[in-house]
Design an enzyme around this catalytic site. Structure first.
Site, short mmCIF file in Angstrom:
data_model
loop_
_atom_site.label_atom_id
_atom_site.label_comp_id
_atom_site.label_asym_id
_atom_site.label_seq_id
_atom_site.Cartn_x
_atom_site.Cartn_y
_atom_site.Cartn_z
N ARG A 23 -15.08 -1.84 -23.57
CA ARG A 23 -15.04 -2.18 -22.29
C ARG A 23 -14.41 -1.05 -21.35
NH1 ARG A 23 -11.59 -7.08 -23.37
NH2 ARG A 23 -10.71 -5.47 -25.03
N GLN A 46 11.15 -1.47 -4.06
CA GLN A 46 9.91 -1.55 -3.31
C GLN A 46 8.93 -0.76 -3.89
OE1 GLN A 46 11.67 -0.12 0.49
NE2 GLN A 46 10.29 1.79 0.47
N ASN A 48 5.27 1.16 -2.83
CA ASN A 48 4.68 1.90 -1.67
C ASN A 48 3.34 2.58 -2.14
OD1 ASN A 48 7.19 1.35 -0.09
ND2 ASN A 48 7.88 3.37 -0.77
N ARG A 59 3.21 16.34 1.83
CA ARG A 59 4.36 15.38 2.30
C ARG A 59 5.60 15.81 1.29
NH1 ARG A 59 2.23 10.06 4.31
NH2 ARG A 59 0.09 10.10 4.31
N HIS A 62 11.09 15.14 0.23
CA HIS A 62 12.03 14.05 0.96
C HIS A 62 12.89 13.83 -0.35
CE1 HIS A 62 8.13 13.02 3.09
NE2 HIS A 62 8.64 13.97 3.87
N LYS A 72 12.23 7.44 -7.99
CA LYS A 72 10.96 7.10 -7.75
C LYS A 72 9.94 7.32 -8.87
CE LYS A 72 11.22 9.26 -3.27
NZ LYS A 72 11.17 10.38 -2.47
N HIS A 119 11.47 15.20 -3.48
CA HIS A 119 10.29 15.17 -4.09
C HIS A 119 9.06 15.57 -2.89
CE1 HIS A 119 6.43 12.58 -4.82
NE2 HIS A 119 6.47 13.27 -5.81
N TYR A 132 3.83 4.52 -5.34
CA TYR A 132 5.44 4.76 -5.59
C TYR A 132 6.14 3.41 -6.07
CZ TYR A 132 5.28 9.20 -3.09
OH TYR A 132 5.23 10.31 -2.73
N ASP A 168 8.07 16.97 8.63
CA ASP A 168 8.30 17.78 7.61
C ASP A 168 8.28 19.40 8.00
OD1 ASP A 168 8.47 15.72 5.76
OD2 ASP A 168 6.41 16.05 5.21
#
Length: 192
Positions: A23, A46, A48, A59, A62, A72, A119, A132, A168
């Site tokens: 499969r 959370q 994301n 990106r 941060h 993360k 990151h 994330y 950024d």
């Protein structure tokens, strides 16, 4: 899951252990008990999704300051990225050093970024998507960032930046904020 610590203590790649048959395959990508057994914080506050339409979208870099510094766990579910993690722990022997990774839907690799690390990533393909799992809720007053091209970091990005946010581009050079960064990122226990 296969946990591999990188040359910077606390940063792990997490490869899937695929169970294949006619499969396709089945693989676990997250398990609280396995994270804990490997010394990683398993808390998820959370989840994301980051969708990036164009190759060359950058990106980052941060982070969030303590007491709401984030862990993360990042997985690329479509496309591919060049990922960068920077150690911001002033007491660490690898302070301001970085490690890089290639994450893609094809290789199925995940990346665990501990607290007090910056990151960021650049997309290597159009229509790249990441998931994330974050250990702390986003707290705007605790957010921080470093310019992707800051000379003090010396990150060698694999391609030209085509898309980047104004935010950024507007991060203050590290040389101007390092004293405050060290103060806000400090803890009493040394990192081994």
């Amino acid at each position: 899951m296969i946990f591999s610590e990188t040359r910077i203590a606390g940063v792990y790649t997490i490869d899937v252990d695929r169970r294949e048959d006619s499969r396709g395959y089945f693989a676990r990508v997250y398990c609280r008990e396995e994270f804990s057994a490997n010394g990683l914080k398993p808390a998820v506050s959370q989840g994301n999704i980051s969708f990036n339409a164009k190759r060359g979208t950058l990106r980052g870099l941060h982070f969030q300051y303590p007491p709401v510094a984030e862990t993360k766990y990042i997985r690329c579910t479509r496309g591919a990225i060049f990922d960068v993690v920077v150690d911001l722990r002033p007491e660490s022997p690898t302070y301001l050093q970085h490690v890089t990774f290639h994450l893609s839907a094809e290789n199925g690799r995940g990346l665990y970024v501990p607290e007090r690390f910056a990151h960021g990533f650049i997309t290597l393909e159009d229509n790249t998507e990441l998931i994330y799992l974050i250990g702390e809720a986003y707290t705007s007053c605790a957010e921080g960032g470093l310019r992707y091209d800051d000379a003090m970091l010396g990150v060698s990005w694999p391609l030209q930046v085509e898309v980047i946010s104004t935010r950024d581009l507007d991060w203050t050079p590290l040389a101007e904020v390092e004293a405050d960064l060290k103060l806000r990122m400090s803890v009493s226990e040394p990192v081994v």
